[in-house]
Design a protein around this motif. Structure first.
Motif, PDB file in Angstrom:
ATOM      1  N   LEU B  38      22.213  25.161  29.901  1.00 11.00           N
ATOM      2  CA  LEU B  38      21.098  25.836  29.070  1.00 11.00           C
ATOM      3  C   LEU B  38      21.356  27.091  28.762  1.00 11.00           C
ATOM      4  O   LEU B  38      21.855  28.030  29.291  1.00 11.00           O
ATOM      5  N   THR B  40      19.857  30.588  25.816  1.00  5.53           N
ATOM      6  CA  THR B  40      18.732  30.881  25.106  1.00  5.53           C
ATOM      7  C   THR B  40      19.098  30.914  23.601  1.00  5.53           C
ATOM      8  O   THR B  40      18.274  30.793  22.633  1.00  5.53           O
ATOM      9  N   HIS B 138      22.307  22.321  25.847  1.00  5.45           N
ATOM     10  CA  HIS B 138      21.146  22.486  25.548  1.00  5.45           C
ATOM     11  C   HIS B 138      20.965  23.967  24.922  1.00  5.45           C
ATOM     12  O   HIS B 138      20.682  24.935  25.738  1.00  5.45           O
ATOM     13  N   ASP B 139      21.003  24.057  23.625  1.00  4.90           N
ATOM     14  CA  ASP B 139      20.801  25.422  23.024  1.00  4.90           C
ATOM     15  C   ASP B 139      19.294  25.745  22.819  1.00  4.90           C
ATOM     16  O   ASP B 139      18.495  24.914  22.772  1.00  4.90           O
ATOM     17  N   TYR B 140      18.843  27.122  22.647  1.00  8.21           N
ATOM     18  CA  TYR B 140      17.644  27.383  22.248  1.00  8.21           C
ATOM     19  C   TYR B 140      16.700  27.145  23.354  1.00  8.21           C
ATOM     20  O   TYR B 140      15.577  26.839  23.073  1.00  8.21           O
ATOM     21  N   ALA B 141      17.059  27.105  24.656  1.00  9.09           N
ATOM     22  CA  ALA B 141      16.278  26.720  25.679  1.00  9.09           C
ATOM     23  C   ALA B 141      15.849  27.845  26.555  1.00  9.09           C
ATOM     24  O   ALA B 141      16.811  28.576  27.250  1.00  9.09           O
ATOM     25  N   LYS B 142      14.562  28.210  26.664  1.00  7.34           N
ATOM     26  CA  LYS B 142      13.957  29.355  27.308  1.00  7.34           C
ATOM     27  C   LYS B 142      13.695  28.775  28.730  1.00  7.34           C
ATOM     28  O   LYS B 142      12.724  28.126  28.896  1.00  7.34           O
ATOM     29  N   TYR B 157      11.841  24.506  31.297  1.00  5.09           N
ATOM     30  CA  TYR B 157      12.303  25.168  30.174  1.00  5.09           C
ATOM     31  C   TYR B 157      11.768  24.928  28.801  1.00  5.09           C
ATOM     32  O   TYR B 157      11.291  23.640  28.613  1.00  5.09           O
ATOM     33  N   ARG B 159      12.088  24.172  24.867  1.00  2.54           N
ATOM     34  CA  ARG B 159      13.031  24.137  23.588  1.00  2.54           C
ATOM     35  C   ARG B 159      12.372  23.227  22.427  1.00  2.54           C
ATOM     36  O   ARG B 159      11.717  22.405  22.628  1.00  2.54           O
ATOM     37  N   HIS B 160      12.554  24.081  21.320  1.00  2.00           N
ATOM     38  CA  HIS B 160      11.880  23.339  20.363  1.00  2.00           C
ATOM     39  C   HIS B 160      10.325  23.214  20.494  1.00  2.00           C
ATOM     40  O   HIS B 160       9.880  21.980  20.374  1.00  2.00           O
TER      41      HIS B 160
END
Lengths: 244, 423
Positions: B38, B40, B138-142, B157, B159-160
């Motif tokens: 993962l 961010t 998994h990108d853009y996963a906070k 987390y 995500r989108h």
């Protein structure tokens, strides 16, 4: 100081000991302050406990929780924790700090004996660390811890051995020379030998499983768990026997 | 809410997180592990030959790190992006003593290697994309919360705009030195500021560097110039070196505001002409230097690696190499746990891993710290000691050998990890 009226007339506590910790309450979470040694050893002891019982989702009571250093760490590992202590100010500090850390701990002002009459046999794990050396009757606390446990529940005690070395290290060394702890924190006569703790545990229907020492190196400033050196600080781990 | 499960979750896909995933890939293939990585930010890799990116930061890989990467079959393809350090010159601005170390003396092909961070990251991500059977990115996963236990750790987390819950055996935190998440989990670290900043940039050189690295002790602070691969953009070829200049904290703003020309002139003056004229500067990064070490690096079902566990002074170039040793030690622990059919998140095994790493961390921290104090000081006795040290290094084969061994990471243990699936 006032205590809830439903408590026994003569709780197992020492007013001067309580007063000592009341006075130090505001310094409890200062990691470089009077309680630095407790912060320093906390990762060691919590890991030792978590490795043995896996705290996640366990119902735990921390007896003599003070400002909540160990209590919070157990909650952060997913345990459902109750913290009990007889000193008001440290408990308030613990509650406030719990809000700040966003952990859920149920802090209550009562003795282990009192909790054991209310919630006997309800806990998976009992921790009673660095507390036995501050009460008049440690045997009674150990009995209460045993009563609090579910069948096969597990309990941890930590205290300081009573011998020349522990007097030199824990009192002369820690309080006077290195000034790791405030003077008067400990009274050597109240320290407990592992054999005494062992006997009390057996009398309380607990089966001691393991013991480890904790040593301090004044040069590096580091603490270490040492299974075969219980000459000063030590931790004991026991299980409640089925028939008790 | 999307609920899914895997075996290992890695939080953070920087150099450290991506390296963890690659170190585990061989084990994942053998034991059918599923790994989720993962991050961010974006995880799109840019074309590797983009010579226009000039972001400055570079990492020195020790010979020991090279061996680790070689062991899993990753070195061969990475080697085209790194520049070998063939010679090192250590000198003092005001004094005559200069120590010279060379790969020939060390009996290895290089003393170390320099790679630009963005190239290394791109390279690692490209390798990971080939392993999608085992490793999912998994990108853009906070990450919102981590609930760790030995069999079913839970990461939630976002995500989108969707909340995901991911169950796993082990969570590996590789989210860098300033994690809000770790702070919230009550994971403390001991940290102290060096009251110094590092100025990090790239310079274009007039002539080829021939694998020469210079470490120079200037009055402002130690300055390192490390050879980089040439930047090729169309028909033009730029010969480059990475610059790491340690300076007192008070100079941070000034360093930021100096014009390129002035800074270049200062660098030239301090560095001398061992590498010829310095022609132009790349992007500038200035960051504060701290020493920090996490008090806790393992919990049930969870482990902390890389900068999240330790940050060092860059002077001895040991930070990433220490991280890589930790990563391979952890990967080996996971491999062995798989072999024995033990749960990956078991605290007993993780504690043993941490115990092994602690020694290494202490050793490297004090090595870097000692060098930093010795070489940042203007005090006479330290300055003399430094001279004596350089002379000893020059004239004593044994001292030289020991220094080389330490700096090159020659004590790095040999790893027995299975290689990458496609290697």
């Amino acid at each position: 100081m006032c205590y809830p009226s439903n408590q026994a007339d003569n709780p197992n506590m020492d007013a001067t000991e309580i007063a000592k910790f009341e006075a130090l309450a505001n310094r409890w979470w200062d990691r470089q302050g009077d309680f630095k040694p407790l912060h320093d050893i906390n990762p060691l002891r919590i890991n030792w406990i978590d490795e043995r019982v896996e705290l996640h989702n366990k119902k735990v009571v921390d007896v003599g929780c003070g400002g909540g250093i160990l209590t919070e760490a157990m909650a952060q590992r997913g345990a459902q924790v109750t913290g009990i202590d007889m000193a008001t100010a440290p408990l308030n500090v613990a509650r406030l700090h719990g809000l700040e850390s966003d952990v859920e701990v149920d802090y209550r002002q009562l003795t282990a004996e009192q909790l054991a009459t209310q919630e006997s046999g309800q806990y998976d794990v009992v921790t009673c660390l660095e507390m036995l050396e501050h009460v008049p009757d440690p045997g009674s606390v150990i009995q209460a811890c045993s009563r609090l446990l579910k069948p096969s529940g597990q309990v941890f005690f930590a205290t300081i051995n009573r011998n020349i070395k522990s007097w030199l290290m824990a009192i002369v060394g820690a309080e006077y020379i290195l000034q790791l702890l405030p003077r008067g924190t400990h009274n050597h006569d109240k320290f407990l030998r592992p054999s005494e703790l062992h006997r009390w545990q057996q009398e309380a229907g607990l089966r001691p499983l393991e013991i480890t020492g904790m040593t301090y190196n004044p040069i590096t400033g580091r603490y270490k768990l040492k299974p075969n050196d219980v000459s000063v600080n030590y931790l004991m781990y026991a299980r409640k026997q089925q028939k008790s | 809410m999307v609920i899914s499960s895997c075996d290992i979750v890695i939080v953070g896909a920087g150099l450290v997180g991506a390296s963890v995933a690659l170190a585990l890939a061989g084990t994942a293939q053998i034991y059918g592990l599923r790994i989720v990585l993962l991050d961010t930010g974006s995880l799109d890799s840019l074309p590797l030959d983009s010579g226009s990116i000039f972001d400055g930061r570079a990492t020195a890989l020790s010979y020991g790190s090279r061996n680790l990467l070689h062991g899993i079959g990753l070195w061969h393809s990475l080697a085209t992006h790194v520049e070998p350090i063939l010679r090192i010159q250590v000198s003092d601005q005001d004094h005559f003593a200069t120590a010279r170390l060379s790969a020939t003396e060390a009996g290895t092909e290089a003393l170390g290697y320099v790679v630009e961070n963005h190239l290394m990251k791109n390279f690692l991500l490209q390798q990971l994309r080939k392993l999608s059977d085992w490793i999912v990115l998994h990108d853009y996963a906070k990450v919102l919360t981590v609930d760790n236990a030995s069999c079913n750790s839970l990461v939630s987390y976002k995500r989108h705009d969707e909340i995901h819950q991911l169950e796993s055996q082990l969570i590996i935190m590789a989210d860098g030195g300033h994690s809000e998440l770790r702070r919230r989990m009550g994971m403390q670290s001991d940290s102290q500021s060096y009251q110094q900043v590092a100025l990090v940039t790239t310079v274009v050189l007039e002539r080829p560097h021939q694998g020469l690295a210079c470490e120079r002790f200037t009055r402002a602070g130690p300055l390192a110039l490390l050879p980089l691969p040439d930047h090729i953009d169309g028909n033009t070829r730029a010969r480059c070196a990475a610059v790491v200049w340690t300076q007192p904290q008070q100079r941070a703003t000034e360093l930021q505001q100096l014009s390129d020309r002035t800074l270049l002139a200062q660098l030239q003056q301090q560095a001398g002409y061992r590498l010829g004229s310095l022609l132009s500067l790349g992007g500038r990064h200035i960051y504060p230097l701290n020493l920090s070490l996490a008090r806790e690096q393992v919990r049930q079902g969870m482990v902390v690696v890389g900068n999240a566990a330790h940050t060092l002074h860059p002077i001895a170039g040991q930070g990433f190499n220490l991280a890589l040793r930790g990563i391979f030690e952890l990967a080996q622990h996971i491999y062995q746990a798989c072999e024995k059919g033990q749960p990956l998140g078991d605290l007993k095994g993780l504690n043993a891993y941490q115990h092994r790493m602690q020694r290494d961390q202490q050793r490297i921290i004090s090595f870097s710290d000692r060098i930093m104090r010795l070489f940042s000081s203007e005090q006479l006795h330290l300055s003399l000691l430094r001279q004596a040290g350089l002379l000893a290094l020059m004239h004593t084969p044994f001292a030289k050998k020991m220094f080389i061994r330490a700096a090159m990471g020659m004590d790095t243990p040999i790893s027995i990890l299975p290689p990458l699936p496609n290697a």
